[in-house]
Design an enzyme around this catalytic site. Sequence first.
Site, PDB file in Angstrom:
ATOM      1  CG  ASP A 120       2.964   4.837   2.838  1.00 17.97           C
ATOM      2  OD1 ASP A 120       2.921   4.419   4.014  1.00 17.97           O
ATOM      3  OD2 ASP A 120       2.693   6.008   2.520  1.00 17.97           O
ATOM      4  CG  ASN A 216      -1.792   3.746  -3.203  1.00 20.60           C
ATOM      5  OD1 ASN A 216      -2.568   3.855  -2.251  1.00 20.60           O
ATOM      6  ND2 ASN A 216      -0.540   4.129  -3.138  1.00 20.60           N
TER       7      ASN A 216
END
Length: 376
Positions: A120, A216
Amino acid sequence: MQDTMKIFDKVKPRNLPRNPWQWHIQDPASQLLTWNKPPKSVLVIKKVRDASLLQPFKELCVFLTEQKNMIVYVEKKVLEDPAIVNDENFGPVKKKFCTFREDFDDISNQIDFIICLGGDGTLLYASSLFQDSVPPVMAFHLGSLGFLTPFSFDNFQTQVTQVIEGNAALVLRSRLKVKVHKEKKNLVQNGVEENGLIVNQQEKDHVKQTKYQVLNEVVIDRGPSSYLSNVDVFLDGHLITTVQGDGVIVSTPTGSTAYAAAAGASMIHPNVPAIMITPICPHSLSFRPIVVPAGVELKIMLSPDARNTAWVSFDGRKRQEVCHGDSISITTSCYPVPSICFRDPVNDWFDSLAECLHWNVRKKQNHFTGDEEEEY
């Protein structure tokens, strides 16, 4: 890149409803990727200093250059790996690469799509390279965590070919547009001024207001201080609360399954237009995470009576100190990250919940087989 790619809704527009206030909720699986013209350039991002990725990286690059005739862009520091430098068989392929350096070379208008090899963090890094429009991203799971990387590398030739040919499903992952404003007195304290004079006017302007695109979360925490952080949170100019605790997380739906989830927040599908505010160990039992509409503007500042400074980071990078008078403005960016799906946004997301977070994994009760219901 904008001329090559288009994103459209496969659901045909219906006739306008008689009631003008009737809303149409978009199907999460309706976003598709097609190409106005065949893509020619691809950015391959490989996790640096990971020997396990060298062979997949070489295989992918050979496939793209020799079989697909693609122009391959690679970060210069990736090619400085001794295992690549000393590989004579890979030399002819390496000579065909276009290279770039982070923070020095602008490749934003030269890339048709991106392929990530890693976890990720690799996709987060790819997002940080593009401060405006982001090309579609195809992420292969070759790292320690694969919540955002739905593709397996075992059958990469077929999967990459399908993407090049178009008609892939997409999920548009919203980002946060963040501005950090520094007060002049804090610039002096941090050494930007010398002898009362600004060393460089351009540097001054850059430091006074810095912009970031965040996929994020933005994390404001107390840093090394032993005191609780004390920051004020404003929403569209109105003070909504003061966070007293270890800090606060402002996250996208994509980030809701990262740090925010560990801090007790709910997990939000990336198609939901929202911003999440999650306290970190708040000094209040009633301070629960909240979800606010996408597009609102949040502003975070140290409270006037805060005993210490705070620290802020953006997707875990660019960490810096926040002093009294500094402010952090956060809103939804108009430049999302188009992530290519393995199947579709709904199935991919629930597969990730099951595989990476083991969501709702438990031991099931035995079913009744006879007269057990009469016994206790």
